[in-house]
Each structure stands twice: as structure tokens, then as C-alpha cells.
Design an enzyme around this catalytic site. Structure first.
Site, PDB file in Angstrom:
ATOM      1  N   LYS A  35      21.167  20.147   4.820  1.00  0.00           N
ATOM      2  CA  LYS A  35      21.220  20.810   3.517  1.00  0.00           C
ATOM      3  C   LYS A  35      20.880  22.289   3.712  1.00  0.00           C
ATOM      4  CE  LYS A  35      20.113  20.059  -1.272  1.00  0.00           C
ATOM      5  NZ  LYS A  35      19.976  19.037  -2.274  1.00  0.00           N
ATOM      6  N   GLU A  79      17.652   7.265 -13.993  1.00  0.00           N
ATOM      7  CA  GLU A  79      17.050   7.515 -15.298  1.00  0.00           C
ATOM      8  C   GLU A  79      16.841   6.234 -16.096  1.00  0.00           C
ATOM      9  OE1 GLU A  79      19.556   9.276 -14.033  1.00  0.00           O
ATOM     10  OE2 GLU A  79      18.781  11.319 -13.869  1.00  0.00           O
ATOM     11  N   ARG A  89      21.910   8.939 -20.403  1.00  0.00           N
ATOM     12  CA  ARG A  89      22.050   7.698 -19.634  1.00  0.00           C
ATOM     13  C   ARG A  89      21.110   6.591 -20.124  1.00  0.00           C
ATOM     14  NH1 ARG A  89      24.083   8.465 -14.019  1.00  0.00           N
ATOM     15  NH2 ARG A  89      26.084   9.394 -14.510  1.00  0.00           N
TER      16      ARG A  89
END
Ligand SMILES: Cc1ncc(C[n+]2csc(CCOP(=O)(O)OP(=O)(O)O)c2C)c(N)n1
Length: 609
Positions: A284, A366, A394
């Protein structure tokens, strides 16, 4: 900077097919430079984008797009794809008002299939598309690029489960950098790490070949593919049992920054019938010292100095304040905090360090986070769940079914409520108020100042019912004062927009236009002091930084409809629309919710008999 290869591609994207391996490597370098220089000015998802440059270039070289297609999960890592599909000249407008979006957007380019920004959707949408492709007898390919963070998402699991049994030809490239925003959490991440570090085969190569050969009609061919991959990569084929059991052939791990290796493996695995997962290890932030060293900070970053890596204006946020209040309250009260991979964005990092046993990062999950909190509360503990407003979408059913129906005092902290600068329609936090209002038992607070927010957090600890507290990214005003001087109309504003309304009302009073103003914190049920004063006015204006339908103003209107039918109500807020990219100030101005816009609306209503 010499942008020549990128410029050539910008004129005709197919030219990439004629590039030598050396040129492809140079192209990657140019892309990195362009991304770094642009994000250093406009802000954006730097580290995620730098990590997928080689994968994206290899796919554009390898595929024919269109009709072939790449679907990036979330889509925050699609900058290189944008640069390879005719958007170089406009790239400087990245994340700006009327500029290039920081996420895939079909209105910009047909190769962006979906306008996305939420995790976990790519495998399901790819499967839908590829199902139609096979019904048509077409040959176009669909490739999914998904990060190890998004792989942990529940929606992804539903997609994988369906994909495995569907036998459709989809290649998933797992971009595994071991980070979502923070380190990726959970058992699957642990499993991937084990796969990467496994030095030898758990089954002998011969045993694998034997098993592959048994696959009717194709086995021999696959064995050749496997041998070929082994010869061309330094890696062994490790059986990815988890994926194989789901019916998805696992290949890897490979070096996701080695274009030759990616291309060699792709060439071989495309002949395989059925779903395939290619595990690519990436870094990353690859190629920029500061993002490699600190991928969390550079995951999504504001403008920064390229030479020093320093952010130009590291702005405070309301979430940071919430984190510090909870850190203080955590000394006196025993409560848990839960986040879905957003520890830093929500400002919970210091709480997590101080009280590691009371902090849970459950991954990009979530829905799970809400039910997990319900379980903690049912078992006698206090729990706060922090979620950005847009991702709270969500969790509607979990709030409805697992929290409110049980009347459990879970506290939901809704960050990024209101207009969100830069990220566009997938990230606006303007719908939560409307959808939460429909659920019985929930109390909704929209604090309008830092002082008010602190009091609300203190209150929430003791609350015995479900609570939602919504607040914006940008810091709220320190304090917002009432103006009650016997004005002809009453202005009510809740949450982050209350400050603008208070300014507009002060200005009007100075101009001898007598208007009263009350900032409102509790919108459901509507706070009593507001109910008590309403009957003293003939006209009331409400204002909220949320869609105006079914929000705070609608509550006031319903109340007037029931009890005070002689009061006229004007509801101000945002229209029921998908808000485009821009800064909060630009969008507030556009929708006439800045100070001048509010003054104009109040004046019109004031003089209108
Ligand atoms: C449903 C949902 N929750 C949270 C986020 C916020 N978010 C954006 S990127 C990201 C991390 C994604 O990690 P990964 O898929 O591994 O990609 P990487 O950025 O590491 O390449 C998160 C949590 C989101 N986009 N969608």
C-alpha cells in the site's frame, strides 16, 4: 515531468497493446508521478491507488476494454484506470466541483460500469454482468479487483458464495496489502497472511496434479496451466482451501508489482473455465516514500507537500473531538466502542490505545457491528458504534430489527452526517435522518455545537433506549446561541446548519427584521422547549443539512398539522437527490443554505403574507 507514454495513451488507449515490457514499466512510473502530483493538490486516496498501478496497467494491456471490463471494488483505487481511459487532461480536476470523480463514474466514461464507493459490491455486480454475457454466448471477460479489506465484507461473502456455485468465468484479482485503512482485521486476514508465508505446499505437487487431472474434460489442460505458472513465477501454487471449497480456483500468491509476472499468470489462467482468484501481494502506498511508511495516513489524504510528505492543513474534525470526549468519559464509565475499519477517521485511535480491551474494529462489517453491539448491550454492557452516515445505510435493518425492536440502548454515532466534501454522491451523509425517523423507539440527536455535542455524549451514556447522534466531519461551532426577542417568525435549525442559520438571523435582526432563532438538538422526539413555544408564532422556518423530505422539518410540520393548524411552515434543507462532488461550502451555496441564501429565503417568507 515527461508524460509522453500517458499522453500517447490519452490520444488512443489501445496503443498500450504495442508497448514493450520496458515501456509498461515506464508507464507505471508516469502514472505514479501523475497521481502523486494531483493528489498532493486535490487530496484523495493516494496509498490505495499507488498500490494497484501495475495490476491496472497489466489488465489494460491484457484485456480489450470494452467489451472486456474491470470492476474495482469500492472504486477508490481507480485513478490509474481513469488515466488509461482518456481522462488525463481533466485529471487535475479530480474530486473538484464538476470535475473528475474520485470513484468510478459511468457518466465520465463507459469503462466505469457502476458509480460506486461502498465496499463489497464488485463480485455480485460482476456476476450479474457475466451471467448475461454467457446467456448471450458472448466472449467478453469481467475482472474484479478487490482489496483484502473489502474481501472481509459480508456482501462480498454473499457474492463469493453465489459465484462459486454459478461456475461463471470471472477472474478476481485479490489486491492484498494487508491493510484496509488500518491493518485488516479478522480471521480471513489471518488466513491470507498464512497463505503468503507458507513456504511449502501442504499437499505434494504430484497430489495436486493428480487431483486436477481428474477434472473431466479439462484436468490435463489445467495441469499444464499450473506447471506453466510454476515455471514462470518463482512461486508455488498453494492450495487456497477456503476459496477452493467455495468453488473458486485459487492461484498465487504472486508479486502484484511485477508486471511480467502478472501478465504471465493472467495468460495462463484465462483458459481455466469457472471462477478464479489470483492472489496478488502489493504494498500500500508503493513508490512514494511517505505513503509506504505511513499507509494509514495516506489512505485518504488532504493536500500535502510532495517533498516532505507533510499535510498542508491538517484540519480538526468533529470526530476527533468525539474521540477525545469518549476517551475522557472512558476513565469514569465502562463502555465499549465498535468501528467497522474506520478507527482513525472516527477519531477513536486514542481511545483504542488507552482501552484496548474495550475497543473493537470488526472490519468492513457495518451490519455486523450493530448486531454485535446489541449483543454486548443485551449482556449488560454499554456500547457505542461509530459509523459514517453513508455506510449506516447498510445497517437499516439491524437498527430496526436488532436494536430498536428490542429497545436496546445502543448508541450509534453517525459521523460525516451532512454534505461531505470531495467524495461525491456515494459518500454524502444526507439520508440518515429520513430513514432513521421511520423506526420506532429511537431517539435522534443532531448536536449543533461542540458544547452541545459533549452534553449529548454524556447523556447518551445513561440513556436507557436506542440513541443516534449525528454530526458532521467539519468541526461544529463552539457554541450557538438562541435569539428570542419576540420576532415575527421563528427559525429552527438543527445540527451542523444551525450555525449558518444563527448568523443569518443575527444579520436580519441587525437589519430590523425581527426573527427569533432556536437551535435544535433532539429532533425525534422533538425537544419539548420547541413544542412549547411554537403556538406563539404564525410562521416557522425549519432548516437541516439533510434531505428535506421526512426529516426534522417534516416532524415540525406534522406536529403543526396535528396541533397548530394556523402555523405556516417553510422547510429548508437539501432536495431528495444524489448530490454531486464539490466542497461543503460550494454545495451549501448552490442549494442556498449558506448565510446569504438563508437570509433571502427568510426575507421572502417574512414578507410573504
Ligand atoms: C461499506 C463501506 N464501509 C467503509 C468504507 C470506507 N473505506 C474506504 S476504502 C476502505 C479500505 C478498503 O481496504 P481494501 O479493500 O483492502 O483496499 P486498499 O485501500 O487497502 O487498497 C474503507 C474501509 C467503504 N468504502 N464502504
Amino acid at each position: 515531468m515527461n508524460n509522453s507514454l500517458l499522453e500517447e495513451i490519452d490520444r488512443s488507449p489501445e496503443i498500450i497493446k504495442t508497448f514493450s515490457k520496458k515501456q509498461l514499466e515506464k508507464l507505471c512510473q508516469e502514472i505514479r508521478e501523475k497521481i502523486i502530483s494531483t493528489v498532493s493538490i486535490n487530496g484523495g486516496h493516494l496509498a490505495s491507488n499507488l498500490g494497484v498501478v501495475e495490476i491496472t496497467v497489466a489488465l489494460h494491456y491484457f484485456l480489450n476494454i470494452p467489451p472486456d471490463r474491470i470492476i474495482f471494488d469500492i472504486g477508490h483505487q481507480s485513478y490509474a484506470h481513469k488515466l488509461l481511459t482518456g481522462r488525463l487532461k481533466r485529471f487535475d480536476t479530480l474530486r473538484k466541483y464538476q470535475g473528475i470523480s474520485g470513484f468510478p463514474n459511468p457518466s465520465e466514461n463507459e469503462t466505469d460500469l457502476f458509480l460506486t464507493g461502498h465496499a463489497g459490491t464488485a463480485i455480485s455486480s460482476a456476476l450479474g454482468i457475466q451471467t448475461v454475457e454467457s446467456l448471450k454466448g458472448g466472449k467478453a471477460r469481467t475482472i474484479v479487483v478487490i482489496g483484502d479489506g473489502s474481501l472481509t465484507n459480508g456482501v462480498t461473502f454473499e457474492g463469493l458464495n453465489n459465484l462459486g456455485s454459478s461456475k461463471k468465468n470471472i477472474i478476481i484479482i485479490l489486491n492484498d496489502n494487508n491493510f484496509s485503512i488500518s491493518r485488516t482485521r479478522g480471521a480471513l486476514s489471518y488466513y491470507l497472511t498464512k497463505l503468503i508465508s507458507m513456504p511449502v505446499l501442504t499437499k505434494s505437487k504430484e497430489e495436486i496434479k493428480e487431483n486436477l487431472e481428474k477434472i473431466p474434460g479439462l484436468g490435463g489442460q489445467i495441469v499444464k496451466v499450473v506447471e506453466n505458472i510454476e515455471q514462470k513465477t518463482r512461486y508455488l501454487i498453494v492450495p487456497g482451501i477456503f476459496f477452493e471449497k467455495l468453488g473458486i480456483k485459487y492461484f498465487g500468491p504472486i508479486d502484484g508489482h511485477d508486471i511480467n509476472q502478472i501478465l504471465d499468470v493472467l495468460k495462463n489462467i484465462v483458459i481455466y473455465q469457472g471462477p478464479v482468484l489470483l492472489h496478488a501481494i502489493t504494498r500500500k502506498g508503493k513508490g512514494y516514500k511517505y505513503s509506504e511508511e505511513n499507509p494509514e495516513k495516506f489512505h485518504s489524504v488532504g493536500p500535502f507537500n510532495v517533498k516532505t510528505g507533510e499535510q498542508l492543513a491538517e484540519k480538526a474534525s468533529t470526530g476527533f473531538f468525539v474521540g477525545s470526549v469518549l476517551e475522557q468519559l472512558g476513565e469514569k464509565h465502562e463502555f465499549f466502542i465498535i468501528t467497522s475499519a474506520m478507527e482513525y477517521g472516527l477519531g477513536f485511535d486514542r481511545f483504542a490505545k488507552k482501552f484496548p480491551d474495550r475497543f473493537f474494529d470488526v472490519g468492513i462489517a457495518e451490519s455486523h457491528s450493530i448486531i454485535f453491539a446489541a449483543g454486548l448491550v443485551k449482556a449488560g454492557k454499554k456500547a457505542f458504534v461509530g459509523i459514517y452516515s453513508t455506510f449506516l445505510q447498510r445497517t437499516y435493518d439491524q437498527i430496526f430489527h436488532d436494536v430498536c425492536l428490542q429497545n436496546l440502548p445502543v448508541v450509534i454515532l453517525i459521523d460525516r452526517a451532512g454534505i461531505v466534501s470531495g467524495d461525491g454522491p456515494t459518500h454524502q451523509g444526507i439520508y440518515d435522518l429520513a430513514f432513521l425517523q421511520t423506526i420506532p423507539n429511537i431517539t435522534i440527536f443532531c448536536p449543533y455545537s461542540m458544547k452541545n455535542l459533549r452534553e449529548t455524549l454524556e447523556l447518551a451514556i445513561k440513556y436507557d433506549r436506542p440513541v443516534a447522534i449525528r454530526y458532521p466531519k467539519e468541526p461544529l461551532a463552539e457554541d450557538v446561541q438562541k435569539i428570542v426577542k419576540g420576532g415575527r417568525i421563528l427559525c429552527l435549525a438543527t445540527g451542523s446548519i444551525a450555525y449558518n442559520m444563527s448568523q443569518a438571523c443575527s444579520d436580519l435582526n441587525e437589519q430590523k427584521i425581527a426573527v427569533d432563532f432556536i437551535p435544535v438538538n433532539r429532533v425525534k422526539p422533538l425537544q419539548q422547549d420547541v413544542v412549547d413555544v411554537l403556538s406563539g408564532y404564525k410562521k416557522v422556518i425549519t432548516c437541516e443539512e439533510a434531505i428535506v423530505s421526512a426529516g426534522f422539518g417534516s416532524n415540525v410540520l406534522e406536529l403543526c398539522n396535528e396541533k397548530f393548524q394556523n402555523i405556516r411552515v417553510l422547510k429548508l434543507g437539501l432536495p431528495q437527490t444524489f448530490l454531486q462532488t464539490g466542497s461543503r461550502d460550494e454545495l451549501l451555496k448552490y442549494f442556498r443554505l449558506d448565510r446569504d441564501g438563508l437570509i433571502e429565503s427568510i426575507k421572502n417568507f417574512y414578507s410573504n403574507e
